[in-house]
Design a protein around this motif. Structure first.
Motif, PDB file in Angstrom:
ATOM      1  N   LEU A 154       0.756  -1.089   0.053  1.00 45.83           N
ATOM      2  CA  LEU A 154      -0.147   0.103  -0.029  1.00 45.83           C
ATOM      3  C   LEU A 154       0.799   1.336  -0.105  1.00 45.83           C
ATOM      4  N   MET A 210       2.633   1.705  -3.552  1.00 44.69           N
ATOM      5  CA  MET A 210       1.463   2.363  -4.294  1.00 44.69           C
ATOM      6  C   MET A 210       1.289   3.744  -4.119  1.00 44.69           C
ATOM      7  N   ILE A 211       1.157   4.214  -2.844  1.00 45.64           N
ATOM      8  CA  ILE A 211       0.764   5.604  -2.905  1.00 45.64           C
ATOM      9  C   ILE A 211       2.115   6.534  -2.947  1.00 45.64           C
ATOM     10  N   MET A 260      -2.577  13.350   3.108  1.00 44.47           N
ATOM     11  CA  MET A 260      -3.464  12.428   2.459  1.00 44.47           C
ATOM     12  C   MET A 260      -4.753  13.163   2.655  1.00 44.47           C
ATOM     13  N   SER A 275      -7.365  14.025   0.191  1.00 42.25           N
ATOM     14  CA  SER A 275      -8.390  13.868  -0.727  1.00 42.25           C
ATOM     15  C   SER A 275      -9.654  13.442  -0.185  1.00 42.25           C
ATOM     16  N   LEU A 276      -9.674  12.925   1.013  1.00 38.46           N
ATOM     17  CA  LEU A 276     -11.022  12.604   1.752  1.00 38.46           C
ATOM     18  C   LEU A 276     -11.408  13.688   2.696  1.00 38.46           C
ATOM     19  N   ALA A 286      -8.446  -0.760  -0.639  1.00 33.31           N
ATOM     20  CA  ALA A 286      -7.698   0.154  -1.598  1.00 33.31           C
ATOM     21  C   ALA A 286      -8.079  -0.357  -3.019  1.00 33.31           C
ATOM     22  N   ALA A 334      -6.767   8.091  -6.077  1.00 30.05           N
ATOM     23  CA  ALA A 334      -6.183   8.335  -4.787  1.00 30.05           C
ATOM     24  C   ALA A 334      -7.154   8.102  -3.765  1.00 30.05           C
ATOM     25  N   ALA A 335      -8.293   8.546  -3.640  1.00 31.96           N
ATOM     26  CA  ALA A 335      -9.139   8.355  -2.436  1.00 31.96           C
ATOM     27  C   ALA A 335      -9.166   6.793  -1.903  1.00 31.96           C
ATOM     28  N   GLU A 342      -6.810   4.872  -2.445  1.00 33.45           N
ATOM     29  CA  GLU A 342      -5.200   4.266  -1.775  1.00 33.45           C
ATOM     30  C   GLU A 342      -5.180   4.761  -0.486  1.00 33.45           C
ATOM     31  N   GLU A 343      -5.757   6.199  -0.475  1.00 36.76           N
ATOM     32  CA  GLU A 343      -5.642   6.595   1.025  1.00 36.76           C
ATOM     33  C   GLU A 343      -6.707   5.836   2.094  1.00 36.76           C
ATOM     34  N   GLY A 371      -7.139   3.126   2.156  1.00 32.08           N
ATOM     35  CA  GLY A 371      -6.689   1.735   2.400  1.00 32.08           C
ATOM     36  C   GLY A 371      -5.535   1.858   3.380  1.00 32.08           C
ATOM     37  N   LEU A 372      -4.561   2.986   3.082  1.00 29.66           N
ATOM     38  CA  LEU A 372      -3.606   3.262   3.906  1.00 29.66           C
ATOM     39  C   LEU A 372      -3.900   3.579   5.249  1.00 29.66           C
ATOM     40  N   LYS A 373      -5.098   4.533   5.268  1.00 25.81           N
ATOM     41  CA  LYS A 373      -5.488   5.023   6.735  1.00 25.81           C
ATOM     42  C   LYS A 373      -6.034   3.627   7.623  1.00 25.81           C
ATOM     43  N   ASP A 388     -13.124   8.053   6.622  1.00 26.95           N
ATOM     44  CA  ASP A 388     -12.544   8.066   5.519  1.00 26.95           C
ATOM     45  C   ASP A 388     -12.221   6.566   4.919  1.00 26.95           C
ATOM     46  N   GLN A 436     -15.687   6.072   3.055  1.00 21.45           N
ATOM     47  CA  GLN A 436     -16.002   7.001   1.808  1.00 21.45           C
ATOM     48  C   GLN A 436     -14.961   6.642   0.794  1.00 21.45           C
ATOM     49  N   GLY A 437     -13.763   6.365   0.935  1.00 22.89           N
ATOM     50  CA  GLY A 437     -12.744   6.115   0.033  1.00 22.89           C
ATOM     51  C   GLY A 437     -12.848   4.518  -0.693  1.00 22.89           C
ATOM     52  N   ARG A 442     -20.384   9.226   3.251  1.00 21.43           N
ATOM     53  CA  ARG A 442     -19.776   9.797   4.787  1.00 21.43           C
ATOM     54  C   ARG A 442     -20.866   9.695   5.781  1.00 21.43           C
TER      55      ARG A 442
END
Lengths: 100, 484
Positions: free
Chosen positions: A79, A82-83, A95, A97-98, B147, B153-154, B156-157, B159-161, B232, B235-236, B299
């Motif tokens: 992950l 990828m980011i 980060m 975008s959310l 992810a 991008a949304a 992926e982010e 997923g990471l969070k 997050d 939503q993502g 959300r």
């Protein structure tokens, strides 16, 4: 022999350092390392208690935790890579975008 | 005391083994499958067989397997049946959605199956180490699924969070387990009970261990203040994943929470009640209040899912009170079933209205739905009423049982907070309804047969089961926790 308490105190300190690292650092890799520190603090506690009780159970659990952590590393690093490819940064503060 | 592995051991976790093996096979088969639709149908077939195996397995209810590492009891069968059904619903919703969003990749379905088998193992876990392993087993595929819409991008982010906070929560669970092991010299739930009963356990270590496990599982089921990842991630993630994750992961998390606390830590109830009281009150308040300003439906539903975790925790607060525990566990199971049905329906509507590029997700975009697609708007109205807890829906019946358990436990102030926050929730749920019927607009839906079927079916179930809820509550109250 080093008393059991010393190991436990070290384990608590490691766990607290890990938790503080997750909350304070903003680089995804460092956060991830801090999480690993928390898991290893637990491993130390497991081994300490296993020694105290003269059992093997606690030492076996450590292997389970290590294996699970390794599986987590595989997904987590994927992950992060990828980011990094799309954003050229792994700063969690960027980060956004959310956010509303 | 250890006994060699017998055939019975495998029977106790037959559906879990089958599902994991089926998922491995599916990964292979998918290489040669050209149309990913086939993979979806094969995955659904696997889940159907899993349900059959669960039914077959029911003859062995009351057995433990693998030296009491796992148990097969009414509780686990009830939860596992719900999990398998929610897997089927998740796959049905994902079927058309993935293709429409251009993310139709074959790994999706095996990942769902892997995650489900982890969840089912979690419902059966009778040893804290199995709880930890199944927690990782269910979480890791969910991180990937979150992810799944890469390179968006949304997603992926998200997923990471989800990954970072999920792993963080895992750290708390492991450390909690280590402390419990230190307190009781065992991680088996029955061993912990015996150690406490004989006064061998170090109580302060045990309480701190239980609290850390509560924190870790609280992350998984999104309890305030451990909910930061939820909006997050929900939503993502692709909507079909969110639908699956918000229902099934919550189910599994609460199943583990109920089993561990009601069995192993019931003697700690007096120490834990103030903590659980505060957490559930905070969760209901924060979830509902933060849902109000949301304009994005995903959300909004994420905060709503936090609020519902609060209601469920509210009923479970008095878990150590022997007169109430049974009623409250039945109420929790009933509510989880009701929430699963309603939640999938609501996400079905979201999926039907979503268009590629995150369009159609604003609540304002639902304007005019009542005029253009009256049947779909009626379904959405039913789901919103059910989430508020108004008649004639399953949400009302579920809340009735929850509040009955809370009042039986004499936690009246908590019940008052629950009712008041339900009233607050009407504000944002009804805003969706008002938008659909009283504003003009021109929403567009993607007529996917499976998503339409599921949405309609869930709406019918939400109303019909609420008229005759007795049988479901009977099943929930028959779903007893066993220990052996």
């Amino acid at each position: 022999m080093v008393p059991i308490e010393y190991y436990l105190i070290l384990s608590v300190v490691l766990f607290a350092m890990g938790a503080a690292g997750v909350l304070a650092r903003r680089n995804a890799l460092i956060i991830f390392m801090s999480i690993e520190l928390m898991l290893n603090a637990a491993n130390l506690a497991f081994v300490t208690f296993a020694r105290q009780y003269g059992q093997l159970d606690g030492q076996v659990f450590v292997f389970f935790v290590i294996a699970a952590a390794a599986a987590e590393v595989a997904v987590g690093l994927a992950l992060i890579v990828m980011i990094f490819r799309s954003k050229h940064s792994i700063d969690v503060d960027q980060m956004s975008s959310l956010r509303e | 005391m250890t006994t060699p592995v017998k055939l019975l051991d495998f029977i106790t976790i037959l559906p879990v083994i089958f599902l994991a093996a089926w998922a491995c096979l599916l990964l292979l088969v998918d290489l040669w499958v050209k149309h990913k639709r086939v993979t979806a149908y094969l995955a659904a077939l696997g889940l159907a067989i899993g349900l059959g195996l669960l039914w077959y397995q029911a003859a062995w209810i009351g057995n433990a397997g693998f030296n009491h590492m796992v148990v097969l009891d009414g509780f686990s069968v009830f939860v596992n049946a719900l999990l398998l059904l929610s897997g089927l619903l998740g796959i049905a919703l994902a079927y058309g959605y993935l293709r429409r969003m251009g993310i139709e990749r074959g790994e999706f379905y095996p990942l769902v199956l892997f995650s489900l088998s982890g969840m089912m193992l979690m419902a059966q876990a009778a040893d804290l180490i199995v709880v930890f392993l199944s927690l990782e087993f269910l979480s890791i595929p969910l991180y990937v699924l979150t992810a799944f819409a890469y390179p968006k991008a949304a997603s992926e982010e998200a997923g990471l969070k989800y990954f970072l906070l999920g792993a963080f929560a895992g750290g708390f669970v492991v450390y909690g387990i280590a402390l419990v092991y230190g307190a009781a010299a065992t991680t088996a739930l029955d061993g912990i009970i015996a150690a406490v009963a004989e006064g061998r356990a170090n109580l302060s270590l045990l309480v701190s261990g239980a609290a850390l496990i509560l924190v870790g599982l609280g992350f998984k089921v999104a309890i305030v203040p451990f909910h930061m990842w939820t909006p997050d991630a929900y939503q993502g993630a692709p909507s079909a994943v969110t639908a699956f994750m918000s229902s099934a992961a919550k189910l599994a998390g609460f199943a583990a929470l109920v089993r561990i606390f009601a069995l192993a830590f019931s003697s700690l109830s007096d120490d834990l009640i103030p903590i659980l009281w505060g957490l559930s009150a905070l969760t209901m308040l924060v979830g509902n209040l933060l849902a109000i300003p949301q304009t994005n439906i995903k959300r909004m539903l994420a905060y709503s899912s936090i609020a519902h975790a609060g209601y469920i925790l509210m009923a479970f607060t008095a878990f150590g009170n022997p007169g109430v525990a049974e009623v409250s566990i039945a109420a929790v199971l009933f509510y989880l079933a009701a929430y699963t049905v309603t939640n999938y329906g609501a996400w079905g509507v979201v999926i039907l209205l979503e268009r590629a590029g995150d369009l159609g997700l604003e609540i304002g975009g639902y304007a005019g739905l009542g005029r253009k697609y009256p049947a779909l708007a009626a379904c959405m109205t039913i789901f919103m009423l059910s989430l508020i807890g108004l008649p004639p829906t399953l949400g009302l019946v579920g809340k009735f049982y929850l509040f009955r358990a809370v009042i039986a436990a004499d936690l009246i102030p908590l019940a008052v907070i629950g009712v008041l926050t339900s009233l607050i929730s009407a504000w944002y749920y009804l805003r969706v309804v008002v938008n659909m019927y009283m504003r003009t607009g021109d929403p567009e839906i993607s007529p996917e047969p499976w998503a339409l079927t599921i949405t309609g079916l869930m709406a019918i179930l939400t109303v019909l089961v609420s008229l005759l809820p007795g049988w479901l509550f009977f099943l929930a109250s028959q779903a007893r926790l066993n220990l052996f």
